[in-house]
Design an enzyme around this catalytic site. Structure first.
Site, PDB file in Angstrom:
ATOM      1  N   GLU A 111      66.045  54.098  42.446  1.00 23.38           N
ATOM      2  CA  GLU A 111      67.075  54.307  43.467  1.00 23.38           C
ATOM      3  C   GLU A 111      67.987  53.090  43.620  1.00 23.38           C
ATOM      4  O   GLU A 111      67.531  52.009  43.995  1.00 23.38           O
ATOM      5  CB  GLU A 111      66.429  54.616  44.819  1.00 23.38           C
ATOM      6  CG  GLU A 111      65.711  55.938  44.867  1.00 23.38           C
ATOM      7  CD  GLU A 111      66.633  57.124  44.692  1.00 23.38           C
ATOM      8  OE1 GLU A 111      67.753  57.105  45.264  1.00 23.38           O
ATOM      9  OE2 GLU A 111      66.237  58.066  43.994  1.00 23.38           O
TER      10      GLU A 111
ATOM     11  N   ALA B 245      70.249  52.603  45.933  1.00 19.09           N
ATOM     12  CA  ALA B 245      70.329  52.180  47.333  1.00 19.09           C
ATOM     13  C   ALA B 245      69.180  51.240  47.684  1.00 19.09           C
ATOM     14  O   ALA B 245      69.378  50.263  48.416  1.00 19.09           O
ATOM     15  CB  ALA B 245      70.313  53.398  48.258  1.00 19.09           C
TER      16      ALA B 245
ATOM     17  N   GLU C  97      65.346  53.580  54.496  1.00 15.75           N
ATOM     18  CA  GLU C  97      65.822  54.041  53.185  1.00 15.75           C
ATOM     19  C   GLU C  97      64.650  54.527  52.324  1.00 15.75           C
ATOM     20  O   GLU C  97      64.772  55.526  51.610  1.00 15.75           O
ATOM     21  CB  GLU C  97      66.580  52.930  52.462  1.00 15.75           C
ATOM     22  CG  GLU C  97      67.186  53.356  51.149  1.00 15.75           C
ATOM     23  CD  GLU C  97      68.295  54.388  51.305  1.00 15.75           C
ATOM     24  OE1 GLU C  97      68.159  55.508  50.746  1.00 15.75           O
ATOM     25  OE2 GLU C  97      69.283  54.086  51.968  1.00 15.75           O
TER      26      GLU C  97
ATOM     27  N   SER D  49      69.796  60.773  55.635  1.00 15.28           N
ATOM     28  CA  SER D  49      70.941  59.904  55.370  1.00 15.28           C
ATOM     29  C   SER D  49      71.525  59.365  56.672  1.00 15.28           C
ATOM     30  O   SER D  49      71.907  58.198  56.761  1.00 15.28           O
ATOM     31  CB  SER D  49      72.001  60.681  54.588  1.00 15.28           C
ATOM     32  OG  SER D  49      73.103  59.880  54.308  1.00 15.28           O
TER      33      SER D  49
END
Length: 119
Positions: A22, A24, A63, A92
């Protein structure tokens, strides 16, 4: 003690997988690494420095949870499902709220450091 060791290994494996898979997560790990020295420059007190770092850790935690939700949802079905889409959107949104909160903490600490709140 063995249970604690296994839980630690599982946590390390989960974090390593998240970092590999990921973008992010990688960005937030970089933000955490950068926040460590920056908190010492921006934070006026030891407690403020801890708070600044903690807000970045909180963003990373949220996250990770959001990523887990998304991975699980994708495992259930890759077809477009409006309910799964809403669940992903809520995850999100949680990340977004945490980012805003962290940003406000950092802005407040910076203003405090620059003397905006001196009497």
């Amino acid at each position: 003690m063995l249970r604690f060791w296994r839980a630690t290994i599982n946590s390390r494996n989960g974090l390593a997988f998240a970092i590999r898979s990921e973008q992010a997560i990688r960005e937030e790990v970089v933000a955490l690494v950068l926040s460590l020295p920056l908190a010492w420059l921006v934070g006026a007190t030891v407690m403020r420095r801890v708070e600044l770092i903690a807000t970045v850790v909180l963003v990373l935690v949220i996250e990770l949870l959001n990523t887990a939700i998304e991975k699980l949802a994708d495992r259930l079905t890759m077809d477009h499902d409006p309910q799964i889409g809403r669940v992903k959107d809520m995850g999100s949104a949680a990340v977004g709220v945490a980012l805003v909160m962290a940003g406000l903490f950092w802005l407040f600490a910076l203003a405090e450091r620059l003397g905006a709140f001196s009497s």
